[in-house]
Design an enzyme around this catalytic site. Structure first.
Site, PDB file in Angstrom:
ATOM      1  N   ASN A 243       0.952  -7.587  -5.868  1.00 47.76           N
ATOM      2  CA  ASN A 243       0.842  -6.616  -6.953  1.00 47.76           C
ATOM      3  C   ASN A 243       1.316  -7.183  -8.289  1.00 47.76           C
ATOM      4  O   ASN A 243       2.515  -7.341  -8.525  1.00 47.76           O
ATOM      5  CB  ASN A 243       1.655  -5.373  -6.580  1.00 47.76           C
ATOM      6  CG  ASN A 243       1.385  -4.212  -7.521  1.00 47.76           C
ATOM      7  OD1 ASN A 243       0.712  -4.358  -8.533  1.00 47.76           O
ATOM      8  ND2 ASN A 243       1.908  -3.055  -7.177  1.00 47.76           N
TER       9      ASN A 243
ATOM     10  N   LEU B   2       0.874  -5.600 -11.066  1.00 50.39           N
ATOM     11  CA  LEU B   2       1.102  -4.492 -11.987  1.00 50.39           C
ATOM     12  C   LEU B   2       2.566  -4.130 -12.130  1.00 50.39           C
ATOM     13  O   LEU B   2       2.977  -3.615 -13.182  1.00 50.39           O
ATOM     14  CB  LEU B   2       0.310  -3.262 -11.519  1.00 50.39           C
ATOM     15  CG  LEU B   2      -1.208  -3.411 -11.553  1.00 50.39           C
ATOM     16  CD1 LEU B   2      -1.880  -2.202 -10.932  1.00 50.39           C
ATOM     17  CD2 LEU B   2      -1.697  -3.614 -12.976  1.00 50.39           C
ATOM     18  N   GLU B   3       3.370  -4.383 -11.106  1.00 46.54           N
ATOM     19  CA  GLU B   3       4.785  -4.000 -11.194  1.00 46.54           C
ATOM     20  C   GLU B   3       5.504  -4.743 -12.321  1.00 46.54           C
ATOM     21  O   GLU B   3       6.115  -4.095 -13.190  1.00 46.54           O
ATOM     22  CB  GLU B   3       5.465  -4.196  -9.842  1.00 46.54           C
ATOM     23  CG  GLU B   3       4.995  -3.202  -8.801  1.00 46.54           C
ATOM     24  CD  GLU B   3       5.665  -3.372  -7.453  1.00 46.54           C
ATOM     25  OE1 GLU B   3       5.610  -2.410  -6.651  1.00 46.54           O
ATOM     26  OE2 GLU B   3       6.241  -4.443  -7.192  1.00 46.54           O
TER      27      GLU B   3
ATOM     28  N   GLU C 205       0.828  -1.205   0.000  1.00 45.33           N
ATOM     29  CA  GLU C 205       0.000   0.000   0.000  1.00 45.33           C
ATOM     30  C   GLU C 205       0.865   1.258   0.000  1.00 45.33           C
ATOM     31  O   GLU C 205       0.515   2.263  -0.621  1.00 45.33           O
ATOM     32  CB  GLU C 205      -0.946  -0.001   1.202  1.00 45.33           C
ATOM     33  CG  GLU C 205      -2.044  -1.047   1.142  1.00 45.33           C
ATOM     34  CD  GLU C 205      -1.554  -2.450   1.470  1.00 45.33           C
ATOM     35  OE1 GLU C 205      -0.422  -2.584   1.988  1.00 45.33           O
ATOM     36  OE2 GLU C 205      -2.300  -3.411   1.210  1.00 45.33           O
TER      37      GLU C 205
ATOM     38  N   PRO D  54      11.109 -13.652  -0.672  1.00 44.92           N
ATOM     39  CA  PRO D  54      10.044 -13.805   0.321  1.00 44.92           C
ATOM     40  C   PRO D  54       9.414 -12.458   0.664  1.00 44.92           C
ATOM     41  O   PRO D  54      10.087 -11.418   0.663  1.00 44.92           O
ATOM     42  CB  PRO D  54      10.776 -14.401   1.535  1.00 44.92           C
ATOM     43  CG  PRO D  54      12.036 -14.985   0.981  1.00 44.92           C
ATOM     44  CD  PRO D  54      12.404 -14.117  -0.172  1.00 44.92           C
ATOM     45  N   ARG D  55       8.131 -12.492   0.977  1.00 45.93           N
ATOM     46  CA  ARG D  55       7.387 -11.262   1.249  1.00 45.93           C
ATOM     47  C   ARG D  55       7.850 -10.570   2.528  1.00 45.93           C
ATOM     48  O   ARG D  55       7.987  -9.350   2.572  1.00 45.93           O
ATOM     49  CB  ARG D  55       5.892 -11.597   1.349  1.00 45.93           C
ATOM     50  CG  ARG D  55       4.987 -10.444   1.755  1.00 45.93           C
ATOM     51  CD  ARG D  55       4.792  -9.465   0.653  1.00 45.93           C
ATOM     52  NE  ARG D  55       3.780  -8.477   0.971  1.00 45.93           N
ATOM     53  CZ  ARG D  55       3.434  -7.483   0.165  1.00 45.93           C
ATOM     54  NH1 ARG D  55       4.028  -7.341  -1.010  1.00 45.93           N
ATOM     55  NH2 ARG D  55       2.512  -6.615   0.504  1.00 45.93           N
TER      56      ARG D  55
ATOM     57  N   GLY E 162      13.369  -3.232  -0.617  1.00 47.78           N
ATOM     58  CA  GLY E 162      13.350  -2.138  -1.580  1.00 47.78           C
ATOM     59  C   GLY E 162      13.947  -2.457  -2.933  1.00 47.78           C
ATOM     60  O   GLY E 162      14.126  -1.540  -3.750  1.00 47.78           O
ATOM     61  N   GLU E 163      14.249  -3.736  -3.207  1.00 49.65           N
ATOM     62  CA  GLU E 163      14.887  -4.086  -4.481  1.00 49.65           C
ATOM     63  C   GLU E 163      14.014  -4.960  -5.379  1.00 49.65           C
ATOM     64  O   GLU E 163      14.469  -5.350  -6.464  1.00 49.65           O
ATOM     65  CB  GLU E 163      16.209  -4.817  -4.220  1.00 49.65           C
ATOM     66  CG  GLU E 163      17.293  -3.969  -3.601  1.00 49.65           C
ATOM     67  CD  GLU E 163      18.647  -4.657  -3.650  1.00 49.65           C
ATOM     68  OE1 GLU E 163      19.545  -4.122  -4.314  1.00 49.65           O
ATOM     69  OE2 GLU E 163      18.796  -5.743  -3.045  1.00 49.65           O
TER      70      GLU E 163
END
Length: 420
Positions: free
Chosen positions: A333, A335-336, A58, A266-267, A308-309
């Site tokens: 997501n 869309l990325e 988000e 991993p998330r 962040g990568e």
């Protein structure tokens, strides 16, 4: 009914706080700014625009909206709240010093009041769906308009919320505006009690995501460092029980592409060590991204255990599988990778973003794979067919481009509320 909710909140919050503190023994970031969860901490020097984005996804989705608001209202402080350390870290990295980033408070009356006293919101903007009775009540008490942006709610959630009866109806009795992702979401919010005249379809802000211009070059450099001349696929935002399926799929891929490299992301950071232990048990030759070591020719998996990568590694891959979808998490997501022109694969569980999944699948930009065998076979096929990858990738880019505009629609909803 509200009294029952408040009593339950007072009983549950100590449990939630205890879990957070316990997690801090493994990840000290859970201890930082802990007082903010009870409404303490930094505040705004003047009335602010407050945006809440619960976690990393988000926060990332909020970036175009935050940028637009900063341009439109340069003199008004912006506050971004989140619920997780990874969300807070991502927000600080994205927005820098110009935005106050802090935790949203637990939904206790006192915590919420302290938070409002410090943040002094002129407007509250909540991304997707976070329904907190005490927080909404305080917005109404202080006459702070509240906008649900890119709002979505499943029919299952509607049925569950109805058990709360008057508590849920009271949420929407005040100045709450809904910017729904689609007409189905708008209708479900009306079922929950949202006023028809304050419920609009504004679309999904995730479509307004722009790939930073340096991302493609970063992806190219990562690929040259870790996999020169090798086919590469990525499994992004995976969850417990899913990495085993992805590794089984990779073994299928290796039968026809023995040099293929899997990028495994991993998330949740607290699972990085667990996934590394799984790779060791499975006797997989792997490198941890955090080690700073480049993959060798015999490396089978690059474990992305950094923050962040993910977008850069999507740009380094030929094919992307988006996790949380072969297990019933609801998906992440899509869309990325689509915006990067990468063919997208997803499992059958996409209830977190069904409209996006339907759109991309309908356009031929994404495909559903039912299990590990299907995932491995389809990845192998795509790695062997550059023309198919280019065609599917172009469809993904076009689908993202054609559905932009949610931020502008939200601004048309927000502007009169700030002007009032």
């Amino acid at each position: 009914m509200r009294l029952v909710y408040v009593l339950l909140a007072y009983l549950l919050v100590p449990v939630l706080a205890g879990i957070t503190l316990w997690r801090g023994f493994r990840d000290r970031s859970y201890w930082r700014n802990f007082g903010e969860r009870f409404g303490f901490g930094a505040g705004s020097p003047a009335q602010s625009i407050w945006i809440h984005a619960v976690s990393v996804g988000e926060v990332q989705a909020s970036a175009p909206l935050v940028a637009a608001l900063r341009r439109r209202y340069p003199d008004m402080p912006l506050v971004v709240t989140t619920g997780t350390p990874t969300g807070a870290a991502r927000a600080r990295a994205l927005f820098g010093e110009g935005v106050l980033v802090r935790y949203v408070p637990y939904d206790l009356p006192g915590s919420v009041r302290r938070f409002f006293d410090r943040v002094r919101p002129r407007i509250a903007i909540v991304l997707e769906t976070e329904l907190w009775p005490n927080l909404y009540r305080e917005c109404g008490r202080r006459r702070v308009p509240l906008v649900l942006a890119s709002a979505r709610v499943s029919q299952r959630s509607v049925d569950r919320y109805r058990w709360l009866g008057s508590v849920i109806r009271e949420l929407f009795a005040r100045e709450v505006f809904v910017g729904a992702q689609g007409e189905q979401d708008a209708e479900r919010f009306r079922q929950l009690g949202a006023a028809a005249e304050r419920t609009h379809v504004t679309g999904n802000v995730k479509f307004d995501f722009s790939v930073p211009p340096e991302t493609v070059e970063k992806g190219r450099a990562l690929r040259e460092l870790h996999a020169p001349g090798r086919p590469v696929w990525i499994a992004g935002s995976t969850h417990g029980g899913e990495e085993e399926l992805v590794l089984a799929a990779h073994r299928t891929v290796q039968r026809s592409h023995p040099t293929a490299l899997l990028l495994l992301a991993p998330r949740h950071p607290q699972r990085f060590d667990d996934v590394a232990a799984l790779l060791e048990r499975e006797q997989v030759r792997f490198v941890r991204r955090s080690s700073g070591t480049a993959c060798m020719a015999q490396t089978e998996v690059l474990l992305i255990d950094t923050l962040g990568e993910l977008l850069d590694f999507y740009a380094a891959a030929d094919v992307a599988y988006v996790g949380g979808s072969l297990v019933p998490i609801g998906g992440h997501n899509l869309l990325e990778p689509a915006a990067l022109g990468i063919p997208v694969l997803t499992g059958p569980h996409n209830f977190n973003g069904p409209d996006v999944a339907r759109l991309l699948i309908g356009r031929g930009a994404a495909e559903i794979v039912s299990d590990a065998d299907a995932l491995g076979n389809r990845v192998a096929q795509l790695l062997a067919d550059g023309a198919a990858r280019a065609r599917i990738g172009a469809l993904g880019r076009a689908a993202v481009e054609e559905n932009r505009g949610a931020v502008e629609k939200l601004l048309r909803l927000i502007d009169p509320l700030l002007a009032a």
